[in-house]
Design an enzyme around this catalytic site. Structure first.
Site, PDB file in Angstrom:
ATOM      1  N   HIS A   8      36.185  38.958  37.711  1.00 57.59           N
ATOM      2  CA  HIS A   8      35.678  38.583  39.028  1.00 57.59           C
ATOM      3  C   HIS A   8      36.720  38.919  40.090  1.00 57.59           C
ATOM      4  CE1 HIS A   8      32.351  35.612  37.600  1.00 57.59           C
ATOM      5  NE2 HIS A   8      31.846  36.788  37.916  1.00 57.59           N
ATOM      6  N   HIS A  30      42.442  26.354  41.955  1.00 62.62           N
ATOM      7  CA  HIS A  30      41.112  26.967  42.084  1.00 62.62           C
ATOM      8  C   HIS A  30      40.130  25.975  42.704  1.00 62.62           C
ATOM      9  CE1 HIS A  30      37.403  29.114  40.839  1.00 62.62           C
ATOM     10  NE2 HIS A  30      38.182  30.198  40.853  1.00 62.62           N
ATOM     11  N   ASP A  80      38.814  30.764  34.848  1.00 61.51           N
ATOM     12  CA  ASP A  80      37.634  30.004  35.257  1.00 61.51           C
ATOM     13  C   ASP A  80      36.853  29.570  34.023  1.00 61.51           C
ATOM     14  OD1 ASP A  80      38.469  30.696  37.744  1.00 61.51           O
ATOM     15  OD2 ASP A  80      36.672  31.813  38.311  1.00 61.51           O
ATOM     16  N   ASP A 132      37.941  37.645  42.804  1.00 61.00           N
ATOM     17  CA  ASP A 132      38.967  36.731  43.316  1.00 61.00           C
ATOM     18  C   ASP A 132      40.127  36.561  42.350  1.00 61.00           C
ATOM     19  OD1 ASP A 132      37.019  35.351  41.722  1.00 61.00           O
ATOM     20  OD2 ASP A 132      37.809  33.433  42.406  1.00 61.00           O
ATOM     21  N   HIS A 133      40.027  37.193  41.183  1.00 57.76           N
ATOM     22  CA  HIS A 133      41.119  37.170  40.207  1.00 57.76           C
ATOM     23  C   HIS A 133      41.683  38.573  39.956  1.00 57.76           C
ATOM     24  CE1 HIS A 133      40.395  32.959  38.678  1.00 57.76           C
ATOM     25  NE2 HIS A 133      39.288  33.202  39.356  1.00 57.76           N
ATOM     26  N   HIS A 187      32.269  31.162  30.912  1.00 57.24           N
ATOM     27  CA  HIS A 187      32.122  31.712  32.254  1.00 57.24           C
ATOM     28  C   HIS A 187      31.107  32.857  32.192  1.00 57.24           C
ATOM     29  CE1 HIS A 187      33.535  31.640  36.333  1.00 57.24           C
ATOM     30  NE2 HIS A 187      33.827  32.928  36.342  1.00 57.24           N
ATOM     31  N   HIS A 213      39.767  37.314  33.851  1.00 55.93           N
ATOM     32  CA  HIS A 213      38.427  37.910  33.847  1.00 55.93           C
ATOM     33  C   HIS A 213      38.313  38.819  35.063  1.00 55.93           C
ATOM     34  CE1 HIS A 213      37.930  34.492  36.521  1.00 55.93           C
ATOM     35  NE2 HIS A 213      36.746  34.929  36.908  1.00 55.93           N
TER      36      HIS A 213
END
Length: 305
Positions: free
Chosen positions: A66, A270, A212, A68-69, A141, A64
């Site tokens: 976001h 995570h 996530d 942090d990914h 998510h 996805h």
């Protein structure tokens, strides 16, 4: 297959954990290669601490969008090009991944000197090269998010060379045809069916890598019967409601899913930055109380599938 965790922290990095990135070393005798699952900020630096060459990286799967990914992706793409790597690279990810990559490269005046393909995916099978297939499953998510199920195709069983020699079949090219299950004809007119001399197929390995997610309907199908399941355990049992409200899972939910899906091993990752080493061991104990075959991923931990 071999998993190398490059980043295991949720949301933000800590002194000992970078944000999410997982390297999959295919380790196939006829097709080597590296796949990357998610690419948080600093992933290319984490990769420098391993023995793996970015030139071997040929596929990246983003769960996805976001940060942090994702935020490590432009830098990795550019560094790969600056290193003179010309091997093609394919990126798979949700809607918007193409715009993100193209915009980041355009406004920074950057480019790649190798073929770069960007595939925006939906749920379902997204890749099959004859050796393995990858299927995407929708997760729960705030942003569109996917988990990936990687399944090796079954491998042919061993050829009974001794029995073939006894039947008068000379070693060499004929053995290769028989190992492929084909029927050959000998000079004396006899037909030999390769299937009669092959052991049972060797089942391929299966791996589930979750992005996530909170609890969701697709999770069981994604994980059912896999050898290894990689799943977030962002918060402990006491903070389960908070985790779910943000599209995340608790230790209990990850371990319960592993038990219900009948997986071989659960690897949790995570983890929230609120947990130090002692706190992470607490998360591991909570999971093992439900599903004993649980391991905790740390940065640079390696697991065989």
């Amino acid at each position: 297959m071999e998993l190398i965790f490059l980043g295991t922290s949720a949301g933000v990095p800590t002194r000992t954990r970078n944000v999410t990135a997982i390297l999959l070393n295919l380790q196939h005798p006829t097709q080597s290669g590296l796949w990357l699952f998610d690419c948080g900020e600093g992933t290319q630096h984490q990769l420098l601490h391993t023995a793996f060459n970015p030139g071997k990286l040929d596929k990246i799967f983003i769960s996805h969008l976001h940060g942090d990914h994702l935020f490590g992706l432009p830098g990795l793409l550019c560094s790969r090009s600056m290193s003179g790597i010309v091997q093609p690279l394919t990126i798979y990810g949700p809607q918007g991944i193409r715009e993100f990559v193209e915009t980041a490269l355009r406004i920074s005046g950057s480019w790649t000197d190798y073929p770069l393909e960007i595939v925006e995916i939906g749920a379902g099978e997204i890749f099959d090269d004859g050796l393995r297939k990858v299927t995407a499953y929708p997760l729960e998510h705030p942003l569109e998010c996917y988990g990936y199920r990687i399944e090796e195709h079954d491998k042919p069983g061993a050829l009974n060379a001794q029995a073939l020699k006894a039947a008068g079949v000379p070693p060499g090219p004929l053995f290769q045809a028989l190992k492929a299950g084909k029927t050959i004809m000998l000079e004396d007119g006899r037909q030999i069916n390769g299937a009669d001399y092959l052991a049972a197929p060797v089942p391929g390995k299966a791996l589930a890598i979750f992005g996530d997610t909170g609890p969701c309907d697709a999770a069981l199908d994604l994980a059912k019967g896999v050898d290894v399941m990689v799943h977030e355990a962002t918060l402990d049992i006491t903070m389960e409601a908070k985790a779910n409200s943000r599209g995340h899972s608790s230790t209990r939910q990850a371990a319960t899913l592993a038990r219900e899906a009948g997986v071989g091993k659960l690897i949790i990752t995570h983890v929230s930055s609120r947990y130090d080493d002692k706190g992470c061991q607490h998360l591991l104990r909570e999971c093992r109380s439900i599903f004993p075959a649980t391991e905790l991923a740390n940065d640079f931990t390696v697991f065989n599938v």
